[in-house]
Design a protein around this motif. Structure first.
Motif, PDB file in Angstrom:
ATOM      1  N   ILE A  11       0.844  -1.203   0.000  1.00 28.31           N
ATOM      2  CA  ILE A  11       0.000   0.000   0.000  1.00 28.31           C
ATOM      3  C   ILE A  11       0.880   1.254   0.000  1.00 28.31           C
ATOM      4  O   ILE A  11       0.595   2.235  -0.697  1.00 28.31           O
ATOM      5  CB  ILE A  11      -0.943  -0.017   1.216  1.00 28.31           C
ATOM      6  CG1 ILE A  11      -1.970  -1.132   1.050  1.00 28.31           C
ATOM      7  CG2 ILE A  11      -1.643   1.304   1.380  1.00 28.31           C
ATOM      8  CD1 ILE A  11      -2.791  -1.398   2.285  1.00 28.31           C
TER       9      ILE A  11
ATOM     10  N   SER B 271       2.024   1.984  -3.408  1.00 26.63           N
ATOM     11  CA  SER B 271       1.013   2.604  -4.266  1.00 26.63           C
ATOM     12  C   SER B 271       0.796   4.066  -3.891  1.00 26.63           C
ATOM     13  O   SER B 271       0.522   4.899  -4.751  1.00 26.63           O
ATOM     14  CB  SER B 271      -0.281   1.787  -4.242  1.00 26.63           C
ATOM     15  OG  SER B 271      -1.210   2.348  -3.385  1.00 26.63           O
ATOM     16  N   ILE B 272       0.950   4.380  -2.592  1.00 20.43           N
ATOM     17  CA  ILE B 272       0.896   5.795  -2.177  1.00 20.43           C
ATOM     18  C   ILE B 272       2.061   6.564  -2.801  1.00 20.43           C
ATOM     19  O   ILE B 272       1.892   7.669  -3.331  1.00 20.43           O
ATOM     20  CB  ILE B 272       0.976   5.889  -0.635  1.00 20.43           C
ATOM     21  CG1 ILE B 272      -0.370   5.576  -0.012  1.00 20.43           C
ATOM     22  CG2 ILE B 272       1.453   7.251  -0.181  1.00 20.43           C
ATOM     23  CD1 ILE B 272      -1.377   6.666  -0.150  1.00 20.43           C
TER      24      ILE B 272
ATOM     25  N   TYR C  98      -8.084  -4.340   3.178  1.00 19.08           N
ATOM     26  CA  TYR C  98      -7.109  -3.253   2.946  1.00 19.08           C
ATOM     27  C   TYR C  98      -6.712  -3.224   1.473  1.00 19.08           C
ATOM     28  O   TYR C  98      -6.647  -2.164   0.845  1.00 19.08           O
ATOM     29  CB  TYR C  98      -5.837  -3.456   3.775  1.00 19.08           C
ATOM     30  CG  TYR C  98      -6.007  -3.532   5.272  1.00 19.08           C
ATOM     31  CD1 TYR C  98      -6.961  -2.783   5.930  1.00 19.08           C
ATOM     32  CD2 TYR C  98      -5.178  -4.347   6.029  1.00 19.08           C
ATOM     33  CE1 TYR C  98      -7.096  -2.867   7.307  1.00 19.08           C
ATOM     34  CE2 TYR C  98      -5.305  -4.434   7.407  1.00 19.08           C
ATOM     35  CZ  TYR C  98      -6.267  -3.693   8.040  1.00 19.08           C
ATOM     36  OH  TYR C  98      -6.391  -3.780   9.394  1.00 19.08           O
TER      37      TYR C  98
ATOM     38  N   THR D 204      -9.518  -2.057  -0.830  1.00 15.88           N
ATOM     39  CA  THR D 204      -9.732  -0.613  -0.766  1.00 15.88           C
ATOM     40  C   THR D 204      -8.792   0.117  -1.717  1.00 15.88           C
ATOM     41  O   THR D 204      -9.160   1.113  -2.327  1.00 15.88           O
ATOM     42  CB  THR D 204      -9.513  -0.121   0.674  1.00 15.88           C
ATOM     43  OG1 THR D 204     -10.343  -0.890   1.533  1.00 15.88           O
ATOM     44  CG2 THR D 204      -9.862   1.328   0.821  1.00 15.88           C
ATOM     45  N   ALA D 205      -7.573  -0.422  -1.869  1.00 11.63           N
ATOM     46  CA  ALA D 205      -6.589   0.223  -2.740  1.00 11.63           C
ATOM     47  C   ALA D 205      -6.717  -0.244  -4.188  1.00 11.63           C
ATOM     48  O   ALA D 205      -5.840   0.031  -4.998  1.00 11.63           O
ATOM     49  CB  ALA D 205      -5.183  -0.062  -2.230  1.00 11.63           C
TER      50      ALA D 205
ATOM     51  N   LYS E 196      -6.166   1.521  -8.843  1.00 14.07           N
ATOM     52  CA  LYS E 196      -4.780   1.992  -8.797  1.00 14.07           C
ATOM     53  C   LYS E 196      -4.609   3.358  -9.444  1.00 14.07           C
ATOM     54  O   LYS E 196      -3.612   4.012  -9.238  1.00 14.07           O
ATOM     55  CB  LYS E 196      -3.876   0.963  -9.485  1.00 14.07           C
ATOM     56  CG  LYS E 196      -3.697  -0.267  -8.618  1.00 14.07           C
ATOM     57  CD  LYS E 196      -2.430  -1.007  -8.950  1.00 14.07           C
ATOM     58  CE  LYS E 196      -2.666  -1.969 -10.072  1.00 14.07           C
ATOM     59  NZ  LYS E 196      -1.518  -2.832 -10.323  1.00 14.07           N
TER      60      LYS E 196
ATOM     61  N   SER F 217      -8.158   6.309  -3.617  1.00 13.96           N
ATOM     62  CA  SER F 217      -8.282   4.908  -3.255  1.00 13.96           C
ATOM     63  C   SER F 217      -7.093   4.455  -2.424  1.00 13.96           C
ATOM     64  O   SER F 217      -7.252   3.844  -1.363  1.00 13.96           O
ATOM     65  CB  SER F 217      -8.415   4.077  -4.529  1.00 13.96           C
ATOM     66  OG  SER F 217      -8.511   2.725  -4.240  1.00 13.96           O
ATOM     67  N   SER F 218      -5.863   4.795  -2.877  1.00 10.57           N
ATOM     68  CA  SER F 218      -4.715   4.335  -2.092  1.00 10.57           C
ATOM     69  C   SER F 218      -4.591   5.110  -0.793  1.00 10.57           C
ATOM     70  O   SER F 218      -4.149   4.562   0.216  1.00 10.57           O
ATOM     71  CB  SER F 218      -3.424   4.386  -2.903  1.00 10.57           C
ATOM     72  OG  SER F 218      -3.389   5.503  -3.702  1.00 10.57           O
TER      73      SER F 218
ATOM     74  N   SER G 152      -6.895   3.488   1.579  1.00  9.87           N
ATOM     75  CA  SER G 152      -6.342   2.209   1.982  1.00  9.87           C
ATOM     76  C   SER G 152      -5.238   2.382   3.016  1.00  9.87           C
ATOM     77  O   SER G 152      -5.163   1.631   3.984  1.00  9.87           O
ATOM     78  CB  SER G 152      -5.816   1.495   0.750  1.00  9.87           C
ATOM     79  OG  SER G 152      -5.164   0.340   1.137  1.00  9.87           O
TER      80      SER G 152
END
Lengths: 103, 542
Positions: free
Chosen positions: A82, A85-86, B143, B146-147, B150, B155-156, B159
């Motif tokens: 995650i 991706s952030i 989790y 939720t992401a 992409k 969304s991220s 997440s």
């Protein structure tokens, strides 16, 4: 043998350090490390309680720790994915830059 | 005990896991080059077949034998809750057909099903270890789901917030569990219930608080709700719908079970005069903050998904009342409430999903996108009317009876109606909530749409789901007996619990107020394990 409460105090300290890190750090990876510390504090508790329990041959505490280590690894994998991706969206892993959703 | 018996007891879960793997394999090995829509239809069809098989397996499953005590519990109530969870997962799958948030259909369906397996195990678990593993199996796929969009930063971001707050509270929960294990020397409900007493050790309260934090996060009770609005808004809408419905049912059931069945000795009291320490006053504090904060903050929201999130926090507050009543009728009313709430929330999100696809705004839908919906799609508006009024608690609908049962169960529990102040607060906040629910309906029925009203594009499967859920809400409201009867124990369960059911005064009161409510609301004895069960099961073991 070292008394039980030494282990418990150490685990409580570890938990507090982890909680403080998780709440105060601004970097998502460092928050994740804080959470891992908290999980390890709980594991230490389990092992200590198991070692000193009258029914130590039941292996309950030990089993719990094995499962929780596995879960912590899965959690770290999901968490780092995650965070990647952030990073792709924000070019940063600082939590204060991640603030699109509010209200 | 042998492993075939264990497999037999877990057959429905095994079927769902197999379905998840088959869906993944078919999508990745066979349909790699196929068009996106075909892949989605195939994946959801496989899911539907697997879920149907699991539902059938659940309906023929036998109650769990005594050797399984302390490991798994299967009875008619858990079977019904699992079937509800499976249906909700299927609806979430159907809602995501033709949505454009992901190319990875196989992974999406697999994660959805794995999370469902986690929820099913959570409903069944009878010890702390299985409970923790099931809770994580529920959360980790959510989790990731939720992401799943992409391309969307929201969304991220949602997440990340969900993950960080979620794993923080999971760590607190694990530390609390480790203390409970150390204090009681065991991890099964019966071991905990027989050893833990309030007032014996101060550290009991620390363990209770840490355990409570873990569950308060899962059910989005304030002040551990911070993830909920962001996740509901940022996550792909079918995922948000599943988080709002399925995850709520499983978590609330486990929340109530662990506190009512495993920690009855540390309950305390939340009576207005004469409160004593324990988990009941803590839950009361969560309920008060959730009801006030959820319902007041919802008024200011401009996004319908955020509004539903704050309303979910308020609803979590009402459901917490049922838990802190700490009685069997509280448990029955809680289950009626969360099941009907889950169906209603799923329906509301399904309508939002349609609108969101229709407007295609980059920042998601807002309240004004619903303007003039009644001219654009009368059917959809009618269904939304049913869902929203049920959430608000208007009489002929299921939401009203959910609140009604909870308020009665809470008012009746405790000595000399000490909890009546909580019920009065809950009724007051319900009145506030009517304002923002009617704001949605005002947009739908009163405000004119901008420009020429064009019909909303509805797919047959999707509209069938929405209409079916609206009908469910209506039917459960008109005939609440059917569902409440489900939560009364079967005879084996009563015998095994060693408790003879007796009619409660709640029931008589309810029958006076409303002639239809003659169901054995107060007789859900099998749901809350009382200490006598420990004695009977040890007797069986000998």
């Amino acid at each position: 043998m070292t008394p039980l409460h030494y282990y418990l105090i150490f685990a409580a300290l570890l938990f507090s350090v982890g909680l403080a890190g998780a709440l105060m750090r601004r970097n998502a990876i460092l928050v994740l490390i804080g959470i891992e510390l908290m999980l390890n504090a709980a594991n230490l508790n389990f092992i200590a309680f198991w070692r000193y329990s009258p029914t130590a041959n039941e292996l309950v505490g030990l089993m719990f720790v094995l499962f929780s280590i596995g879960i912590a690894a899965a959690e770290a994998a999901v968490g780092l994915a995650i965070i990647i991706s952030i990073y792709r969206h924000h070019r940063s892993t600082q939590l204060q830059h991640v603030d699109r959703l509010k209200g | 005990m042998n492993y075939m018996e264990l497999l037999g007891a877990l057959a429905p879960e095994a079927i769902v896991v197999l379905t998840a793997l088959v869906a993944l394999a078919v999508d990745l090995l066979v349909l790699r080059q196929a068009p996106q829509n075909a892949r989605q239809v195939v994946a959801v069809s496989i899911t539907a077949v697997g879920i149907l098989a699991a539902i059938i397996a659940l309906s023929v499953a036998a109650p769990s034998p005594p050797w399984m005590d302390g490991l798994l519990i299967n009875h008619s109530t858990t079977a019904f809750l699992k079937q509800t969870l499976l249906v909700l997962a299927l609806v979430a799958g159907i809602l995501s057909i033709q949505s454009r948030f992901t190319q990875h259909t196989g992974e999406y369906v697999t994660l959805l099903l794995l999370s469902t397996v986690g929820m099913m195990l959570l409903v069944s678990s009878d010890n702390l270890l299985l409970m923790f593993v099931a809770l994580e199996l529920t959360s980790l796929p959510l989790y990731v789901l939720t992401a799943f969009n992409k391309e969307s930063p929201s969304s991220s971001e949602a997440s990340l917030k969900y993950f960080l707050i979620g794993s923080l509270s999971a760590a607190c929960l694990l530390f609390g569990i480790s203390l409970l294990y150390g204090l009681s020397g065991g991890i099964t409900w019966t071991q905990l219930a027989t050893t833990l007493r309030a007032g014996s050790e101060p550290i009991v309260y620390l363990a209770l608080i840490l355990t409570l934090i873990g569950f308060a996060f899962k059910v989005a009770a304030a002040p551990f709700h911070l993830w909920a609005p962001d996740v509901y808004q940022g996550a792909p809408t079918p995922v948000a719908a599943f988080i709002a419905s399925g995850s709520k049912i499983a978590s609330f059931y486990m929340f109530a079970r662990i506190f009512m069945a495993a920690l009855p000795g540390t309950a305390g009291s939340a009576a207005w005069s004469g409160a004593t320490p324990g988990w009941v006053p803590l839950v009361a504090a969560l309920a008060v903050v959730s009801m006030i904060l959820g319902n007041v903050a919802a008024i200011a929201q401009r996004s319908v998904k955020r509004l539903l999130a704050y309303s979910a926090i308020g609803h979590a507050g009402y459901a917490l009342l049922a838990i802190l009543s700490n009685t069997e009728q509280g448990m029955g009313s809680l289950l009626y409430y969360v099941v009907t709430y889950a169906v209603t929330a799923m329906g509301a999100f399904a309508v939002v999903n349609v609108i969101e696809r229709d407007v295609q705004a980059p920042n998601g839908e807002s309240l004004t996108d619903f303007a003039g919906l009644s001219r654009r799609s009368p059917l959809l508006s009618l269904c939304l009317l049913v869902f929203v009024l049920s959430l608000a608690g208007i009489p002929p609908l299921a939401g009203f009876f959910g609140k009604f049962y909870i308020f009665i169960a809470t008012a009746q529990s405790g000595t000399s109606q000490g909890l009546i102040w909580l019920v009065m607060l809950a009724i007051g906040t319900s009145a506030i909530s009517l304002y923002y629910y009617l704001q949605i309906l005002k947009q739908v029925y009163v405000v004119e749409s901008v420009g020429q009203p064009t019909p909303v594009q509805l797919r047959p499967a999707e509209s069938a789901c929405i209409v079916a859920m609206a009908c469910t809400v209506l039917i459960l409201g008109c005939a609440p007996n059917w569902l409440i009867n489900r939560f009364s124990p079967n005879s084996t369960e009563v015998r095994r619990a060693g408790v003879i059911t007796k009619p409660s005064t709640t029931l008589e009161l309810a029958a006076e107020i409303h002639p239809r409510i003659t169901a054995p609301l107060g007789t859900a004895t099998g749901l809350v394990q009382k200490r006598p069960q420990f004695e009977t099961t040890t007797a069986n073991a000998q």
